[in-house]
Enzyme design. Structure first.
Site, PDB file in Angstrom:
ATOM      1  N   CYS A 267     -25.016  -4.310 -50.550  1.00  0.00           N
ATOM      2  CA  CYS A 267     -26.179  -5.105 -50.134  1.00  0.00           C
ATOM      3  C   CYS A 267     -26.858  -4.427 -48.944  1.00  0.00           C
ATOM      4  CB  CYS A 267     -25.745  -6.509 -49.723  1.00  0.00           C
ATOM      5  SG  CYS A 267     -24.689  -7.345 -50.908  1.00  0.00           S
TER       6      CYS A 267
ATOM      7  N   ARG B   2     -30.639  30.438 -37.009  1.00  0.00           N
ATOM      8  CA  ARG B   2     -31.023  29.019 -36.905  1.00  0.00           C
ATOM      9  C   ARG B   2     -29.938  28.162 -37.549  1.00  0.00           C
ATOM     10  NH1 ARG B   2     -35.799  31.451 -39.143  1.00  0.00           N
ATOM     11  NH2 ARG B   2     -35.374  30.266 -41.041  1.00  0.00           N
TER      12      ARG B   2
ATOM     13  N   ASP C 109     -26.908  -5.342 -45.801  1.00  0.00           N
ATOM     14  CA  ASP C 109     -26.133  -5.365 -44.558  1.00  0.00           C
ATOM     15  C   ASP C 109     -24.634  -5.523 -44.768  1.00  0.00           C
ATOM     16  OD1 ASP C 109     -28.717  -5.627 -43.240  1.00  0.00           O
ATOM     17  OD2 ASP C 109     -28.644  -7.701 -43.954  1.00  0.00           O
TER      18      ASP C 109
ATOM     19  N   TYR D 103     -24.583  -9.295 -55.589  1.00  0.00           N
ATOM     20  CA  TYR D 103     -25.802  -9.430 -56.381  1.00  0.00           C
ATOM     21  C   TYR D 103     -25.622  -8.873 -57.796  1.00  0.00           C
ATOM     22  CZ  TYR D 103     -28.547 -10.261 -52.115  1.00  0.00           C
ATOM     23  OH  TYR D 103     -29.060 -10.769 -50.952  1.00  0.00           O
TER      24      TYR D 103
ATOM     25  N   HIS E 272     -37.793  31.824 -44.112  1.00  0.00           N
ATOM     26  CA  HIS E 272     -36.699  30.914 -44.477  1.00  0.00           C
ATOM     27  C   HIS E 272     -36.223  31.243 -45.887  1.00  0.00           C
ATOM     28  CE1 HIS E 272     -34.248  27.408 -43.995  1.00  0.00           C
ATOM     29  NE2 HIS E 272     -34.895  26.645 -44.850  1.00  0.00           N
TER      30      HIS E 272
ATOM     31  N   ARG F  52     -42.867  27.216 -49.568  1.00  0.00           N
ATOM     32  CA  ARG F  52     -43.105  25.940 -48.877  1.00  0.00           C
ATOM     33  C   ARG F  52     -44.273  26.090 -47.904  1.00  0.00           C
ATOM     34  NH1 ARG F  52     -37.862  23.049 -46.231  1.00  0.00           N
ATOM     35  NH2 ARG F  52     -38.079  24.723 -44.716  1.00  0.00           N
TER      36      ARG F  52
ATOM     37  N   LYS G 274     -33.510  19.166 -35.738  1.00  0.00           N
ATOM     38  CA  LYS G 274     -34.511  18.332 -36.413  1.00  0.00           C
ATOM     39  C   LYS G 274     -33.859  17.064 -36.950  1.00  0.00           C
ATOM     40  CE  LYS G 274     -33.967  20.963 -40.716  1.00  0.00           C
ATOM     41  NZ  LYS G 274     -34.422  22.191 -41.388  1.00  0.00           N
TER      42      LYS G 274
HETATM   43  C1  LIG Z   1     -33.512  23.145 -41.584  1.00  0.00           C
HETATM   44  C2  LIG Z   1     -33.836  24.558 -41.338  1.00  0.00           C
HETATM   45  C3  LIG Z   1     -32.850  25.447 -40.902  1.00  0.00           C
HETATM   46  C4  LIG Z   1     -31.386  25.083 -40.828  1.00  0.00           C
HETATM   47  O1  LIG Z   1     -30.856  25.062 -42.133  1.00  0.00           O
HETATM   48  P1  LIG Z   1     -29.324  24.732 -42.430  1.00  0.00           P
HETATM   49  O2  LIG Z   1     -29.174  24.945 -43.876  1.00  0.00           O
HETATM   50  O3  LIG Z   1     -29.122  23.318 -42.046  1.00  0.00           O
HETATM   51  O4  LIG Z   1     -28.536  25.670 -41.583  1.00  0.00           O
HETATM   52  C5  LIG Z   1     -33.252  26.726 -40.578  1.00  0.00           C
HETATM   53  N1  LIG Z   1     -34.541  27.108 -40.695  1.00  0.00           N
HETATM   54  C6  LIG Z   1     -35.507  26.284 -41.140  1.00  0.00           C
HETATM   55  C7  LIG Z   1     -36.896  26.778 -41.279  1.00  0.00           C
HETATM   56  C8  LIG Z   1     -35.185  24.985 -41.511  1.00  0.00           C
HETATM   57  O5  LIG Z   1     -36.137  24.165 -41.965  1.00  0.00           O
END
Ligand SMILES: *Cc1c(COP(=O)(O)O)cnc(C)c1O
Length: 382
Positions: free
Chosen positions: A313, A222, A315, A266, A167, A135, A40
Site C-alpha cells: 500500500c 566520475r 504507507d 487491497y 559518457h 543523449r 546527483k
Molecule cells: C551518472 C553519471 C555518472 C556516474 O555513473 P555511475 O554509473 O553511477 O558511476 C558519470 N557521468 C555522467 C555523465 C553521469 O550522468
C-alpha cells in the site's frame, strides 16, 4: 543533530562509503586521474551534503551533479571543490552559475553561445561530447564539425572552457561488442580532445569505465554507483570489497493471526491457505518501496526472510512472520541494504536496476548517518 522518529528510515554507513571510495581509488592511477564523486539525485538517494563533507574530508575536490539546484545546495553547504553540472541548465541562470562558481556542461554550440550571451561574469564550462551515448553533447562522429564547434565555443567571450568530457553507453558490459564500442568512444573522444587541445580536465570514466576500461588520459573518474556499493550491471561480479552504503529499515507496527480464508490488503490478492501470523510494517510505495513487489518481495526480520502478503500500500505492507515467532511489535525490519537483500536484489525482482531503487527512497524517509555503528548525523528532508 536533528532527531528522527523510528518508523521507516535509511541508515547510511559512512565507513562503508569511505571504504568504497578507497577501493575505487585503487582502479585509477592517482598521478593522472582524480576521483570526482557524483552526487546527483540527492547523492543517489543517500543525501548529498553529508557525503560531500565526508568525501571532502578524504581529499576529494571534484563533484558532479545533475542540475543547478543540486549544485547550489552543495556550495551553500560548504563544498569548496569544483562542482560540475552534467546536464541541462537554462542559460537564464548564467549569473547564478558564476556567483556560485559552478561549472556547466556545454552541451551544444548553440547552448554555449546563448549561455555566453546571457552571462555578465565568466562562466566555467566543460564541453560535452556525444561519442555514442546518444543523449547530449556535440556530435563527435561529425569530427570536423565538432572540432569547428569546439573552436567557436573557445572564442566565446564569457565562457571559460576548462574541460571536455564524454559518457560511455556500455562501459558496464564485457561483451566483445560492447568493449569495442567503448574503445571506439574512447578513441574518438581522446583524439578530438587532443586535437582541440588546451583543456585542464579531459574525462570520460564512470564507475564501470574506471573499473573495466580505465584510461590514464582521463583526468577525472566520475564515480557514482560503485561509491554507493551497488553494481553497475549485476551480470558482472562486484569488485572485491565494495559494499552497499544504504540500508532501509522499518519496524513491526502490528501483528495478527490469519486464519484459512482470510484475505490481505487491497484487491484481495492474497488469501491465507492455512493459519498464519502476519505483521504490518509502516512502509509503502510512498517511501519508495516498489508496489511491483506485492506478493513477491521479502524483508529480513530477526535474520530470517519474511514474504510480502498481498499488495504493497502507500504507507503500509503486510509480511508473513509465521516462522519468526520471536518477531514482536517494535522489532526492527531490514527492507533492503547491506546484507542478504540488497537494492540490486530488489531491482532484479522489479526488472530494474539498483540505481532506481536507491534514488526512489522518498523524501519522507529520514537519512540516518552512522560511523563506527553510532549515529553521527540525521537528515530529515520533509
Ligand atoms: C551518472 C553519471 C555518472 C556516474 O555513473 P555511475 O554509473 O553511477 O558511476 C558519470 N557521468 C555522467 C555523465 C553521469 O550522468
Amino acid at each position: 543533530m536533528e532527531i528522527f522518529h523510528k518508523r521507516t528510515w535509511a541508515e547510511i554507513d559512512l565507513d562503508a562509503a569511505e571504504r568504497n571510495l578507497n577501493i575505487l581509488k585503487g582502479f585509477i592511477d592517482k598521478e593522472k586521474t582524480r576521483p570526482c564523486c557524483v552526487l546527483k539525485a540527492f547523492g543517489y538517494g543517500h543525501g548529498d551534503t553529508v557525503l560531500m563533507k565526508l568525501y571532502q574530508s578524504l581529499g576529494v575536490d571534484f563533484f558532479a551533479v545533475s542540475n543547478i539546484d543540486e549544485a547550489i545546495g552543495l556550495r551553500k553547504n560548504g563544498c569548496t571543490g569544483d562542482i560540475l553540472i552534467l546536464g541541462y541548465t537554462d542559460d537564464a541562470y548564467a549569473a547564478e552559475l558564476a556567483e556560485y562558481d559552478i561549472i556547466q556542461a556545454a552541451v551544444s554550440a548553440e547552448y554555449a553561445r546563448e549561455l555566453s550571451a546571457a552571462a555578465e561574469k565568466p562562466v566555467r564550462v566543460h564541453i560535452k561530447l556525444d561519442t555514442g551515448m546518444g543523449r547530449i553533447g556535440l556530435i563527435a562522429k561529425d569530427r570536423e564539425k565538432c572540432l569547428e564547434e569546439i573552436a567557436q565555443i573557445k572564442k566565446l567571450p564569457k565562457l571559460v572552457p576548462e574541460g571536455i568530457f564524454t559518457h560511455f553507453a556500455v562501459a558496464d558490459s564485457l561483451e566483445e561488442e560492447s568493449c569495442s564500442y567503448t574503445d571506439m568512444q574512447k578513441d574518438l573522444f581522446f583524439s578530438i580532445a587532443e586535437e582541440a587541445g588546451g583543456f585542464k580536465e579531459v574525462h570520460c570514466l564512470n564507475s564501470a569505465g574506471a573499473e573495466l576500461h580505465y584510461d590514464s588520459r582521463s583526468t577525472l573518474a566520475r564515480f557514482g554507483i560503485l561509491l554507493y556499493g551497488l553494481n553497475p550491471d549485476t551480470s558482472l561480479e562486484m569488485p572485491k570489497g565494495i559494499e552497499p552504503v544504504m540500508e532501509v529499515k522499518t519496524v513491526i507496527g502490528y501483528i495478527k493471526e490469519l486464519h484459512k480464508g482470510d484475505c490481505v490488503s487491497y484487491g484481495r490478492t492474497f488469501t491465507a491457505q492455512r493459519d498464519m501470523r502476519a505483521a504490518t510494517l509502516p512502509i509503502g510505495y510512498a517511501d519508495g518501496y516498489p508496489r511491483l513487489l506485492s506478493n513477491r518481495g521479502e524483508v529480513i526480520i530477526c535474520g530470517k526472510r519474511a514474504k510480502i502478503l498481498g499488495r504493497v500500500c502507500m504507507d503500509q505492507m503486510i509480511v508473513d512472520i509465521t516462522d519468526i515467532p520471536e518477531a514482536k511489535i517494535g522489532t526492527e525490519v531490514t527492507v533492503f541494504g547491506r546484507g542478504e537483500i540488497t537494492a540490486d536484489d530488489i531491482a532484479a525482482l522489479c526488472g530494474s536496476i539498483g540505481y532506481e531503487i536507491i534514488c526512489a527512497v522518498s523524501p519522507r524517509v529520514p537519512r540516518v548517518y552512522l560511523k563506527n555503528g553510532k549515529i553521527v548525523d540525521v537528515v530529515n528532508i520533509l
